[in-house]
Design a protein around this motif. Structure first.
Motif, short mmCIF file in Angstrom:
data_model
loop_
_atom_site.label_atom_id
_atom_site.label_comp_id
_atom_site.label_asym_id
_atom_site.label_seq_id
_atom_site.Cartn_x
_atom_site.Cartn_y
_atom_site.Cartn_z
N GLN A 286 0.81 -1.22 0.00
CA GLN A 286 0.00 0.00 0.00
C GLN A 286 0.84 1.26 0.00
O GLN A 286 0.32 2.35 0.22
N LEU B 14 -0.09 3.67 -2.93
CA LEU B 14 -1.37 4.30 -2.64
C LEU B 14 -1.19 5.43 -1.63
O LEU B 14 -1.72 6.53 -1.81
N LEU C 294 -1.98 9.29 -2.22
CA LEU C 294 -2.96 9.98 -1.38
C LEU C 294 -2.31 11.14 -0.65
O LEU C 294 -2.87 12.23 -0.57
N LEU D 251 -5.25 7.81 -8.98
CA LEU D 251 -6.04 7.13 -7.96
C LEU D 251 -7.45 6.83 -8.43
O LEU D 251 -8.01 5.78 -8.11
N PHE D 252 -8.04 7.76 -9.20
CA PHE D 252 -9.46 7.64 -9.50
C PHE D 252 -9.76 7.06 -10.87
O PHE D 252 -10.82 6.49 -11.08
N THR E 223 -9.62 4.40 -13.93
CA THR E 223 -9.42 2.96 -14.02
C THR E 223 -8.01 2.68 -14.52
O THR E 223 -7.62 3.18 -15.57
N PRO E 224 -7.22 1.92 -13.76
CA PRO E 224 -5.84 1.68 -14.20
C PRO E 224 -5.80 0.84 -15.47
O PRO E 224 -6.68 0.01 -15.70
N PRO F 31 -4.82 -3.58 -13.85
CA PRO F 31 -5.09 -3.69 -12.40
C PRO F 31 -4.12 -4.61 -11.68
O PRO F 31 -4.04 -4.58 -10.46
#
Lengths: 308, 256
Positions: free
Chosen positions: A109, A112, A116, A291-292, A294-295, A298
């Motif tokens: 994480q 991420l 963030l 972050l938002f 769609t990668p 995935p």
């Protein structure tokens, strides 16, 4: 010319790296900031693994703040007592940051958290800068005198207990906010790969009322020491400091900063802040998109340890 | 895993002997040690050898058609595959699957399309397919593994050039002399590589041998990598000194 980065374990173009260092150095000289918050994202976006980018930029920030800190020290622009309080608490914060960094990395994480963290901090600081600069500009245009806040005015921070006298800054404040500021800068800096000058300077000015002649030098010294400690901690704890990467970035940024500083003298303060605000917001938005949206893929593979 | 592999090798050797196929492989590599240097953009290693009659055999080999599959397996590492899912609009790594001791590099070269050399079951049992590599890995609960993670692990390794298949990459220069080139990408991991040569005839394995070579980052890069791993404190302190010196030098040079 391809340069093999032994810790990142990939080859990148040498001139691209020096160029990135130079461009960020130029901006840091222009705006008077360390540039870590621009360099770390640039490296991540160009494919360097986030843990290596964060840890190597800490080394680069040390180089970027050294010459500034030295020249402020010679001019007496540093409150050594205040700086030592900030440094001790900052190193403790860095310990916590590097430890958290290791945990998040093992849990998958870290990327991420970095995204963030950048989104939240750069987003809010960028917006504040932009709003503040826009207000000043509007006042400037309407011909009003721009009110400058005077240091020495008291606020709620000055009512806290455990007060200590900082002679050089002509301050008599509680060490609680000092330690809080120092440790959070250390924590965030080691986790996100930023020096934190762009948070530290406003905090020292608006919360503690440190005089303008002292604030830059003191913050540079704190950033220098915290980032030096963080570099060693990252090297020991996660072994993600790439010295070749850090060195090429240093060279670029040290040279770039000189040109940035001379360019900065031709722009007005509020214009500079507006530009910096836009830049900071752009980086925040770029992280927000990752972050938002769609990668594209995935799935990801990470290597944890060499196996047995 | 090693035990399983060793047993299967042993079983195959016995199988080979009992079938009384009188061939053996004599082979060598172009470089027993491949060095990664600063301008490393990938390298190739040449494997070559001959098919000889079994030692002690008096009859020379009659010219025959052979098929060859060479698997090059790099050092293992603990891999973890993660899948991002949308949680309240934010893409977060949710599910993950660990593959411990999974080969960090794997390359198959063959003298013909694999399906023409032997049937899939035999190739699988010899671990000569990408998919079978996941079976060599140590997994906590093998039954609970979602195949999609194994598929994507292989896909991502292929994408990075760390898993490669080259059907037709082995060439026979004479009926019994073969040679092949294995491409090593720039980020080929350091360590010992095993080249497992399998000789097939009419869909059956008749001989095999294992050769090894070492890939290591050479010169300055190797020194840096080793220092970072073995003396992290000194390495970190040196980074800081270098940074302070560079910054100071910059300040002096430009007289800020």
């Amino acid at each position: 010319m391809q340069l093999y980065l032994p810790i990142a374990e990939l080859s990148l173009n040498l001139f691209l790296l020096i160029g990135m260092g130079g461009a960020v150095g130029f901006l840091s000289g222009l705006f008077g900031v360390g540039g870590g918050f621009l360099l770390t994202p640039l490296l991540i976006f160009s494919g360097i693994p986030a843990p290596v980018a964060v840890a190597s930029v800490t080394g680069q920030v040390v180089a970027a703040s050294t010459s500034g800190a030295l020249s402020y020290y010679r001019r007496g622009g540093i409150d050594l007592k205040l700086a030592s309080f900030l440094i001790v608490s900052g190193v403790l914060g860095a310990f916590a940051g590097v430890w958290t960094f290791g945990l998040l990395r093992a849990a998958g994480q870290l990327d991420l958290t970095i995204s963030l963290g950048y989104l939240i901090f750069l987003g809010s600081i960028g917006s504040l800068m932009l709003i503040e600069a826009a207000r000043t500009m509007m006042r400037h245009r309407s011909g009003q005198a721009v009110p400058t806040r005077l240091p020495g005015q008291h606020n709620w921070v000055h009512g806290l207990p455990l007060r200590v006298r900082f002679k050089r800054s002509r301050l008599y404040v509680s060490i609680i906010p000092v330690v809080m500021i120092g440790s959070s800068i250390g924590f965030l800096g080691s986790l996100l790969g930023v020096g934190g000058g762009f948070i530290l300077v406003p905090a020292l000015v608006y919360l503690l009322r440190v005089p303008g002649s002292i604030v830059i030098g003191t913050s540079l010294l704190q950033v220098l020491c915290i980032m030096a400690a963080t570099t060693v901690l990252h090297a020991v704890n996660s072994q993600t400091v790439d010295i070749l990467l850090a060195f090429t970035l240093m060279i670029g940024s040290v040279v770039g900063a000189q040109f940035g500083a001379s360019a900065g003298r031709r722009l007005r303060g509020d214009q500079l802040r507006a530009l910096l605000g836009i830049l900071v917001l752009a980086v925040a938005i770029r992280f927000g998109l990752s972050l938002f949206l769609t990668p594209a893929d995935p799935f990801s593979v990470a290597i944890l340890g060499r196996g047995a | 895993m090693m035990v399983r592999l060793a047993l299967s090798v042993l079983a195959l050797c016995l199988l080979g002997l009992s079938a009384a196929k009188a061939q053996r492989l004599v082979a060598s590599t172009s470089d027993p040690e491949v060095s990664i240097t600063s301008t490393f953009a990938g390298d190739t290693i040449t494997l070559f050898g001959t098919i000889e009659p079994e030692t002690g055999a008096t009859e020379p080999l009659a010219p025959q058609r052979y098929d060859m599959v060479i698997a090059v397996r790099g050092p293992v590492a603990n891999h973890v595959v993660r899948r991002k899912d949308s949680v309240f609009g934010i893409w977060i790594n949710r599910e993950q699957q660990e593959y411990r001791n999974f080969p960090n590099f794997f390359s198959i070269v063959s003298s013909a399309p694999l399906d023409k050399i032997a049937d899939e079951e035999l190739l699988k049992s010899l671990y000569l397919t990408f998919e079978s590599q996941t079976e060599l890995a140590r997994i906590d609960e093998p039954a609970a593994v979602q195949p999609v993670f194994s598929e994507n692990l292989v896909r991502l390794k292929e994408q990075r050039g760390l898993f490669a298949l080259n059907e037709g990459g082995v060439s026979f220069l004479s009926p019994r002399f073969y040679s092949t080139r294995i491409d090593l990408p720039a980020f080929a991991p350091n360590g010992t590589y095993l080249a497992q040569t399998h000789l097939f005839q009419n869909g059956e394995l008749i001989a095999r041998r294992v050769d090894r070579f070492v890939v290591r980052t050479a010169g300055f890069e190797r020194f840096v990598g080793d220092a970072a791993r073995d003396y992290p404190l000194v390495y970190g302190a040196f980074c800081v000194l270098l940074a302070v010196f560079t910054g100071w030098l910059g300040g002096v040079a430009f007289k800020r």
